[in-house]
Motif scaffolding. Structure first.
Motif, short mmCIF file in Angstrom:
data_model
loop_
_atom_site.label_atom_id
_atom_site.label_comp_id
_atom_site.label_asym_id
_atom_site.label_seq_id
_atom_site.Cartn_x
_atom_site.Cartn_y
_atom_site.Cartn_z
N GLY A 112 70.38 -40.16 -62.64
CA GLY A 112 70.26 -38.86 -61.96
C GLY A 112 69.25 -37.93 -62.61
O GLY A 112 69.21 -36.74 -62.31
N GLU A 113 68.43 -38.47 -63.51
CA GLU A 113 67.42 -37.61 -64.14
C GLU A 113 66.26 -37.38 -63.17
O GLU A 113 66.00 -38.19 -62.29
N LYS A 114 65.55 -36.27 -63.38
CA LYS A 114 64.36 -35.98 -62.57
C LYS A 114 63.12 -36.53 -63.26
O LYS A 114 63.01 -36.47 -64.49
N ILE A 115 62.19 -36.99 -62.46
CA ILE A 115 60.90 -37.43 -62.97
C ILE A 115 59.95 -36.24 -62.90
O ILE A 115 59.90 -35.54 -61.89
N GLU A 116 59.24 -35.98 -63.99
CA GLU A 116 58.33 -34.83 -64.03
C GLU A 116 56.87 -35.32 -64.04
O GLU A 116 56.61 -36.48 -64.35
N SER A 140 64.35 -37.78 -56.62
CA SER A 140 64.10 -37.99 -58.05
C SER A 140 62.90 -37.22 -58.59
O SER A 140 62.76 -37.09 -59.80
N TYR A 141 62.00 -36.72 -57.72
CA TYR A 141 60.80 -36.08 -58.26
C TYR A 141 61.02 -34.57 -58.41
O TYR A 141 61.14 -33.84 -57.42
N GLY A 142 61.03 -34.12 -59.65
CA GLY A 142 61.39 -32.73 -59.98
C GLY A 142 60.65 -31.67 -59.16
O GLY A 142 61.30 -30.84 -58.51
N LEU A 180 62.41 -47.68 -51.97
CA LEU A 180 62.28 -46.22 -51.82
C LEU A 180 63.63 -45.53 -51.99
O LEU A 180 63.71 -44.44 -52.53
N MET A 181 64.67 -46.19 -51.51
CA MET A 181 66.01 -45.61 -51.67
C MET A 181 66.42 -45.70 -53.15
O MET A 181 67.00 -44.76 -53.69
N ARG A 182 66.12 -46.83 -53.79
CA ARG A 182 66.50 -46.99 -55.19
C ARG A 182 65.76 -45.97 -56.07
O ARG A 182 66.32 -45.42 -57.02
N TRP A 183 64.51 -45.71 -55.73
CA TRP A 183 63.73 -44.74 -56.49
C TRP A 183 64.03 -43.30 -56.09
O TRP A 183 63.42 -42.35 -56.58
N LYS A 184 64.92 -43.15 -55.16
CA LYS A 184 65.29 -41.81 -54.65
C LYS A 184 64.08 -41.03 -54.15
O LYS A 184 63.93 -39.83 -54.41
N VAL A 185 63.22 -41.77 -53.46
CA VAL A 185 62.14 -41.11 -52.73
C VAL A 185 62.70 -40.79 -51.35
O VAL A 185 62.54 -39.69 -50.83
N LYS A 186 63.34 -41.76 -50.77
CA LYS A 186 64.03 -41.55 -49.50
C LYS A 186 65.52 -41.51 -49.81
O LYS A 186 66.05 -42.39 -50.49
#
Lengths: 256, 329
Positions: free
Chosen positions: B35-39, B161-163, B229-235
């Motif tokens: 659940g961390e954000k990517i910066e 996922s993208y901050g 995309l779902m796993r990477w939490k883009v979608k």
């Protein structure tokens, strides 16, 4: 407290100010979605909202204090010849240079008017002006910042700023057309008067223009374009009103 | 408003998935799973970057193009209250574009490049804005139902996922909730108004229903989006789930006020608890994406003209002693 002549002059003043703000706000809102950069798009839209809000405030005084129709009726149901806006505000937005310089010339005058009106002997106007003048300071700040940057930008932007200034000047002087009963308002401390506002305006605009590296047109040699305060308008006002009232007129009695 | 569930990705032009360092990739995926954000300065797979730029860029374009159909009604809004509210609303949308372009810029593509890709037709935006806003009632339907649909999508994406994108979306969703109120108010006034007003809003609803059904994109069964995309939490949510959620929330509101929807098969199946409906014309959906919708050409022409007319302003503001800086997200 004021006699009939004074109240009538006051109505004329408030209506002219309200009409000016409504029409310039309407024009500036036409930049929404079309500005030269996103930030300018947002700025013009924000300023336009303030103008429409100021018009509403002025029409509300006419309605609540002076027995005129409600603001929607005043704005959306009058004939073109009943509008007393100056011709400067009616012109189409043109290119950004024209709109920006008009915005500067209009707002410097609006700030002088409202700053003075904040000490008006007519309390409802003074109250509104105290609230509004702070917003107009930002409008002047916005316009003068951009005029200065573009006045000192590229060759093209300098030329465009200068020609927009030349084009706007006689129209802008038309903002200071005197109206019936104006002297009564000045005598009673309700209003500064058009001549005094014009003098102050020339000084302030001149200083900004100089800082922008542009040449101030000689106001004394120009014939101001008057007529608006008496209901004489350019060919641009009627189409603007037709568009503005298109939906409202489908059924003016309906709640929209 | 308007991300829309469907993000166009031309499969023919899609680059080969790059091989990534397996250790870095595993670490990256573990962060997302926690659940961390990517910066912006964090390591990320090339395809993650590419997909995000594409998605955020299309979202940003949708905001500025979306300002056009509603913007034409600012000058015609009936009465002070509506005029002021619509001006503020459309201004917000342009502000959203600004936020989103900044979020996309943190991934390495400049606003100028994105806008060039938009006006050259290389980059897409939400299909709904390629339909005309013909009457004042369209303002009601767009403000109420399309903003509502966008909120469903954007609330889901704000947990991605993208901050920088998440933070932009949080602010956007907050403002969108006011837009929905504005649209709903216009909608209710028309629906409960005179026969003329009621006919206006019913007509607008009939015209917009198919674009609204298109809004979330084709069924996931038909969609090419990968599980990556779902796993990477883009979608964050499937097109079908978002459409179901939207129907559950808004169809009852439309029916309650006595308006109809132009789909005789639209009903909630009490056994499955799912909405059943006639599939919208997906052929038309793909045609509009290809540029053949009723307003594609007009929208791009307006955008292109305003870019060209404003070019001298941007050129004059450029300072030789200053260079491009990626915005802080």
């Amino acid at each position: 407290m004021f006699n009939t002549d004074t109240l009538n002059a006051l109505r004329r003043l408030l209506l002219a100010m309200a009409d000016d703000h409504l029409i310039i706000g309407h024009r500036n809102s036409e930049w929404t979605g079309l500005g030269p950069i996103l930030e300018e798009d947002i700025a013009f839209s924000s300023i336009a909202q303030d103008k429409i809000g100021h018009a509403l405030g002025l029409y509300s005084i006419l309605y609540e204090q002076l027995g005129e129709a409600d603001p929607d009726t005043l704005a959306f149901m009058r004939n073109e010849t009943d509008f007393t806006s100056c011709q400067l505000v009616e012109y189409p937005i043109g290119e950004y240079d024209f709109s920006l310089v008009r915005h500067l010339l209009f707002d410097v005058a609006a700030l002088i008017r409202f700053e003075d009106a904040s000490h008006s002997a007519y309390d409802p106007l003074a109250k509104l002006a105290r609230k509004v003048k702070g917003e107009i300071k930002y409008h002047v700040f916005h316009a003068s910042t951009f005029v200065k940057q573009l006045g000192q930008g590229s060759e093209e932007s300098k030329a465009r700023m200068q020609s927009a200034l030349n084009q706007n000047m006689a129209l802008a002087l038309g903002m200071f057309e005197s109206f019936e009963g104006e002297a009564l308002l000045v005598q009673q401390g309700i209003y500064k008067g058009e001549a005094a506002i014009r003098t102050a305006w020339l000084g302030e605009v001149g200083a900004i223009v100089e800082e922008a590296g542009l040449k101030m047109p000689d106001a004394e040699k120009l014939e101001p374009i008057y007529g608006g305060r008496k209901g004489f308008h350019t060919e641009y006002l009627q189409p603007l009103l037709d568009e503005m009232t298109e939906v409202f007129r489908i059924d003016p009695a309906a709640e929209w | 408003m308007y991300g829309g569930g469907y993000i166009h990705d031309d499969q023919k032009k899609k680059p080969e998935m790059q091989a990534e360092d397996p250790v870095l990739l595993a670490e990256f995926e573990a962060r997302i799973a926690r659940g961390e954000k990517i910066e912006p300065r964090d390591w990320m797979p090339a395809d993650y970057r590419r997909q995000l730029i594409r998605m955020i860029e299309q979202h940003a374009h949708s905001e500025i193009i979306g300002a056009l159909p509603e913007g034409t009604w600012i000058t015609r809004a009936p009465g002070f209250r509506r005029k002021l509210a619509l001006m503020a609303k459309v201004q917000d949308e342009v502000g959203h574009a600004q936020l989103l372009y900044s979020a996309a810029e943190t991934l390495g593509k400049s606003r100028e490049d994105m806008i060039n890709d938009l006006i050259n037709g290389k980059s897409k935006y939400s299909n709904v804005f390629n339909y005309p806003a013909k009457t004042w009632a369209d303002v009601a339907v767009i403000g109420f139902l399309i903003d509502a649909a966008a909120i469903v999508n954007q609330v889901a994406n704000s947990k991605g996922s993208y901050g920088p994108y998440c933070r932009a979306l949080e602010r956007i969703c907050y403002e969108e909730s006011f837009h929905l109120k504005q649209g709903h108010s216009v909608f209710v006034y028309l629906a409960t108004g005179t026969p003329t007003q009621r006919a206006m809003v019913q007509d607008a609803l009939n015209r917009w229903w198919q674009p609204i059904m298109h809004f979330f994109g084709p069924s996931d069964k038909m969609s090419q989006h990968t599980e990556t995309l779902m796993r990477w939490k883009v979608k964050m949510a499937s097109n079908d789930d978002m459409r179901q959620q939207f129907l559950s929330m808004y169809v009852p509101k439309i029916w309650e006020i006595g308006l109809t929807l132009p789909d005789p098969n639209l009903k909630k199946n009490p056994e499955t608890n799912q909405w059943e409906f006639t599939e919208p014309d997906w052929n038309e959906f793909y045609e509009v994406i290809k540029g053949n919708g009723p307003c594609n050409a007009e929208r791009l022409a307006v955008r292109r003209a305003s870019e060209e007319r404003g070019a001298w302003v941007r050129a004059a503001l450029k300072r030789a002693d200053q260079h491009y800086v990626t915005p802080l997200a």
